[in-house]
Write a protein that holds these residues in place. Structure first.
Motif, PDB file in Angstrom:
ATOM      1  N   PRO A 189       2.749   8.848   5.324  1.00 25.74           N
ATOM      2  CA  PRO A 189       2.806   8.719   3.865  1.00 25.74           C
ATOM      3  C   PRO A 189       1.489   8.210   3.288  1.00 25.74           C
ATOM      4  CG  PRO A 189       4.653   7.594   4.961  1.00 25.74           C
ATOM      5  CD  PRO A 189       3.616   7.878   5.994  1.00 25.74           C
ATOM      6  N   PHE A 190       1.127   8.758   2.136  1.00 23.45           N
ATOM      7  CA  PHE A 190       0.033   8.258   1.310  1.00 23.45           C
ATOM      8  C   PHE A 190       0.677   7.794   0.003  1.00 23.45           C
ATOM      9  CE2 PHE A 190      -1.753  11.293   4.208  1.00 23.45           C
ATOM     10  CZ  PHE A 190      -2.991  10.777   4.569  1.00 23.45           C
ATOM     11  N   GLN A 191       0.688   6.508  -0.225  1.00 22.29           N
ATOM     12  CA  GLN A 191       1.373   5.928  -1.384  1.00 22.29           C
ATOM     13  C   GLN A 191       0.333   5.353  -2.344  1.00 22.29           C
ATOM     14  OE1 GLN A 191       3.130   1.796  -1.669  1.00 22.29           O
ATOM     15  NE2 GLN A 191       4.938   2.942  -1.057  1.00 22.29           N
ATOM     16  N   LEU A 192       0.252   5.923  -3.542  1.00 21.17           N
ATOM     17  CA  LEU A 192      -0.731   5.520  -4.532  1.00 21.17           C
ATOM     18  C   LEU A 192      -0.056   4.736  -5.652  1.00 21.17           C
ATOM     19  CD1 LEU A 192      -3.704   5.808  -5.582  1.00 21.17           C
ATOM     20  CD2 LEU A 192      -2.907   7.807  -6.857  1.00 21.17           C
ATOM     21  N   ASN A 193      -0.512   3.514  -5.888  1.00 18.18           N
ATOM     22  CA  ASN A 193       0.015   2.659  -6.953  1.00 18.18           C
ATOM     23  C   ASN A 193      -1.092   2.334  -7.940  1.00 18.18           C
ATOM     24  OD1 ASN A 193       2.787   1.928  -5.736  1.00 18.18           O
ATOM     25  ND2 ASN A 193       1.383   1.371  -4.090  1.00 18.18           N
ATOM     26  N   VAL A 194      -0.791   2.477  -9.215  1.00 21.06           N
ATOM     27  CA  VAL A 194      -1.737   2.133 -10.265  1.00 21.06           C
ATOM     28  C   VAL A 194      -1.084   1.096 -11.174  1.00 21.06           C
ATOM     29  CG1 VAL A 194      -3.203   2.971 -12.128  1.00 21.06           C
ATOM     30  CG2 VAL A 194      -2.699   4.466 -10.188  1.00 21.06           C
ATOM     31  N   ASP A 195      -1.692  -0.083 -11.271  1.00 19.15           N
ATOM     32  CA  ASP A 195      -1.156  -1.176 -12.074  1.00 19.15           C
ATOM     33  C   ASP A 195      -2.209  -1.675 -13.055  1.00 19.15           C
ATOM     34  OD1 ASP A 195       1.517  -1.580 -10.874  1.00 19.15           O
ATOM     35  OD2 ASP A 195       0.363  -2.036  -9.066  1.00 19.15           O
ATOM     36  N   GLU A 239       1.343  -6.945 -14.835  1.00 18.11           N
ATOM     37  CA  GLU A 239       2.406  -7.157 -15.809  1.00 18.11           C
ATOM     38  C   GLU A 239       2.949  -5.806 -16.268  1.00 18.11           C
ATOM     39  OE1 GLU A 239       0.919  -9.456 -19.040  1.00 18.11           O
ATOM     40  OE2 GLU A 239       0.421 -11.208 -17.802  1.00 18.11           O
ATOM     41  N   ASP A 240       4.217  -5.832 -16.658  1.00 14.46           N
ATOM     42  CA  ASP A 240       4.852  -4.678 -17.293  1.00 14.46           C
ATOM     43  C   ASP A 240       4.930  -3.486 -16.341  1.00 14.46           C
ATOM     44  OD1 ASP A 240       5.101  -6.238 -19.622  1.00 14.46           O
ATOM     45  OD2 ASP A 240       3.095  -5.657 -20.280  1.00 14.46           O
ATOM     46  N   TRP A 241       4.445  -2.311 -16.782  1.00 13.52           N
ATOM     47  CA  TRP A 241       4.700  -1.056 -16.076  1.00 13.52           C
ATOM     48  C   TRP A 241       3.503  -0.594 -15.260  1.00 13.52           C
ATOM     49  CZ3 TRP A 241       9.528   0.988 -16.046  1.00 13.52           C
ATOM     50  CH2 TRP A 241      10.411   0.537 -17.026  1.00 13.52           C
ATOM     51  N   GLY A 242       3.808   0.115 -14.164  1.00  7.94           N
ATOM     52  CA  GLY A 242       2.803   0.795 -13.365  1.00  7.94           C
ATOM     53  C   GLY A 242       3.351   2.147 -12.947  1.00  7.94           C
ATOM     54  N   ILE A 243       2.560   2.908 -12.196  1.00  8.99           N
ATOM     55  CA  ILE A 243       3.001   4.219 -11.725  1.00  8.99           C
ATOM     56  C   ILE A 243       2.767   4.322 -10.222  1.00  8.99           C
ATOM     57  CG2 ILE A 243       2.699   5.446 -13.901  1.00  8.99           C
ATOM     58  CD1 ILE A 243       0.025   6.441 -12.906  1.00  8.99           C
ATOM     59  N   ARG A 244       3.542   5.190  -9.589  1.00 12.62           N
ATOM     60  CA  ARG A 244       3.432   5.416  -8.149  1.00 12.62           C
ATOM     61  C   ARG A 244       3.494   6.908  -7.869  1.00 12.62           C
ATOM     62  NH1 ARG A 244       6.970   2.143  -3.818  1.00 12.62           N
ATOM     63  NH2 ARG A 244       5.204   0.724  -4.190  1.00 12.62           N
ATOM     64  N   PHE A 245       2.613   7.363  -6.957  1.00  7.04           N
ATOM     65  CA  PHE A 245       2.654   8.734  -6.460  1.00  7.04           C
ATOM     66  C   PHE A 245       2.747   8.681  -4.937  1.00  7.04           C
ATOM     67  CE2 PHE A 245       0.075   8.951 -10.372  1.00  7.04           C
ATOM     68  CZ  PHE A 245       0.832   9.839 -11.101  1.00  7.04           C
ATOM     69  N   ASN A 246       3.465   9.653  -4.361  1.00  2.00           N
ATOM     70  CA  ASN A 246       3.606   9.711  -2.903  1.00  2.00           C
ATOM     71  C   ASN A 246       3.337  11.126  -2.399  1.00  2.00           C
ATOM     72  OD1 ASN A 246       4.854   6.983  -2.043  1.00  2.00           O
ATOM     73  ND2 ASN A 246       6.181   7.611  -3.731  1.00  2.00           N
ATOM     74  N   VAL A 247       2.576  11.196  -1.325  1.00  2.00           N
ATOM     75  CA  VAL A 247       2.415  12.435  -0.566  1.00  2.00           C
ATOM     76  C   VAL A 247       2.650  12.068   0.899  1.00  2.00           C
ATOM     77  CG1 VAL A 247       0.897  14.297   0.148  1.00  2.00           C
ATOM     78  CG2 VAL A 247       0.758  13.411  -2.186  1.00  2.00           C
ATOM     79  N   THR A 248       3.626  12.705   1.550  1.00  2.00           N
ATOM     80  CA  THR A 248       3.955  12.379   2.927  1.00  2.00           C
ATOM     81  C   THR A 248       3.857  13.637   3.779  1.00  2.00           C
ATOM     82  OG1 THR A 248       5.461  10.614   2.244  1.00  2.00           O
ATOM     83  CG2 THR A 248       5.695  11.435   4.486  1.00  2.00           C
ATOM     84  N   LEU A 249       3.021  13.590   4.802  1.00  2.00           N
ATOM     85  CA  LEU A 249       2.934  14.674   5.773  1.00  2.00           C
ATOM     86  C   LEU A 249       3.993  14.450   6.848  1.00  2.00           C
ATOM     87  CD1 LEU A 249      -0.959  14.832   6.185  1.00  2.00           C
ATOM     88  CD2 LEU A 249       0.482  16.003   4.500  1.00  2.00           C
TER      89      LEU A 249
END
Length: 267
Positions: free
Chosen positions: A44-50, A253-263
Motif C-alpha cells: 500500500p501507498f497511503q497519502l495523507n494531506v493535513d 485541525e479539522d479536515w484532511g484527505i487520504r488517497f490509497n494505491v495498493t499493489l
C-alpha cells in the motif's frame, strides 16, 4: 481552506487509464485487504494531506509506504511482516517559512497468526513492534529506538469486516535529549465490501502519548475499488479524515484527505 501542495513523489501515484478487473475473486481480494493479517502480499501507498498543523497553521503531506509480506511457518500459521515507512513534506510546521522533506522513523511489526479463523470465526495475530530511528532530518525523527507488543483481532461475516489493531511502544535507547517514547496506538476498524470489489471503510488511528498525557484522534472514511492495470492487480481509494482531537498547537485541525494505491500480488 485546505492547501494541497503535493510534492513530486505524489505525482508517481498518477497512473494510466484503468482496465476493469473482472476476475471472480476481485471481491475476495478486496475483502482480504480489510484483514491486516491476510495471507496476501501487498504494497500500500497511503497519502495523507493535513492542513492547520501547529501554531503557524502549516501543511503536512505524508506518504506511508506499507509493504505487507506473509511468511509461512507451517501448514497452520504465518508470520505477517508489516512495515510503515513514512515520507514527509511539510511547510510552516516548525516555523513560519520553514520547510522539510525527508524520511521519517520506520515502524516494523511482526504478527504470529493462524492461517484459518477460529471455530467462532475470529482472526487474530500478535507479536512485537519495533521503532527504528531512520528519519533523515531531526524534526522528522524522534531519534529513539523503541519496542513493544502489537496485536490484532477481527471477524469477517458476509461482506462485513470489523476488529481492532493495537500496539504500545516504549523507547529503550537513543538520544538522551529527545522526548521519551511511551505511546499506545489503537485502530478500531469497520468495512463493507460489495460483490463489485468496492470497499467502504471507517476507522480511527488514535494515539495516546503517556509522556505528555495527550490524545491524537483522526477519524477516516474511505472508499476503494480493486481493479487491474495490465497484469497488475491494484486497489485505488480515497476519502476524508477528521481530526476529532489533537494536542494543542501541535497536531492538525479539522479536515484532511487520504488517497490509497495498493499493489496486490495474489499467491
Amino acid at each position: 481552506m485546505m492547501k494541497l501542495n503535493l510534492p513530486w513523489w505524489c505525482v508517481s501515484l498518477t497512473l494510466s487509464p484503468l482496465t476493469i478487473y473482472a476476475a471472480e475473486d476481485s471481491a475476495g481480494l478486496a475483502k482480504q485487504l480489510s484483514n491486516p493479517v491476510a495471507n496476501l502480499i501487498s504494497v500500500p501507498f497511503q497519502l495523507n494531506v493535513d492542513d492547520n498543523v501547529g501554531p503557524n497553521k502549516g501543511t503536512r503531506t505524508l506518504l506511508n509506504v506499507q509493504p505487507v509480506v506473509p511468511l509461512s511457518l507451517n501448514n497452520d500459521t504465518n508470520i505477517i511482516s508489516r512495515t510503515i515507512l513514512p515520507f514527509t513534506t511539510q511547510s510552516d510546521v516548525t516555523g513560519k517559512g520553514e520547510n522539510q522533506t525527508g524520511i521519517g522513523d520506520i515502524v516494523q511489526s511482526f504478527f504470529y497468526s493462524p492461517k484459518a479463523p477460529t471455530e467462532s470465526g475470529l482472526i487474530w495475530g500478535f507479536g512485537p513492534v519495533l521503532l527504528l530511528p531512520t528519519g533523515s532530518e531531526s524534526v522528522l525523527s524522534g531519534r529513539k529506538w523503541g519496542a513493544g507488543p502489537t496485536g490484532v483481532v477481527l471477524k469477517q461475516s458476509g461482506p462485513w469486516t470489523f476488529g481492532t489493531l493495537a500496539n504500545h511502544i516504549w523507547d529503550y535507547a537513543g538520544q538522551n535529549d529527545r522526548k521519551h517514547v511511551n505511546a499506545t496506538f489503537i485502530q478500531p476498524f469497520l468495512s463493507y465490501t460489495t460483490a463489485d470489489a468496492i470497499s467502504y471503510g471507517l476507522n480511527t488511528e488514535s494515539t495516546y502519548d503517556w509522556t505528555q498525557s495527550e490524545w491524537s484522534v483522526p477519524i477516516n472514511l474511505t472508499v476503494s475499488k480493486v481493479t487491474k492495470i495490465g497484469d497488475q492487480v491494484v486497489q485505488f481509494g480515497g476519502g476524508l479524515r477528521y481530526w476529532a482531537h489533537t494536542p494543542d498547537n501541535v497536531g492538525p485541525e479539522d479536515w484532511g484527505i487520504r488517497f490509497n494505491v495498493t499493489l496486490l500480488f495474489p499467491q
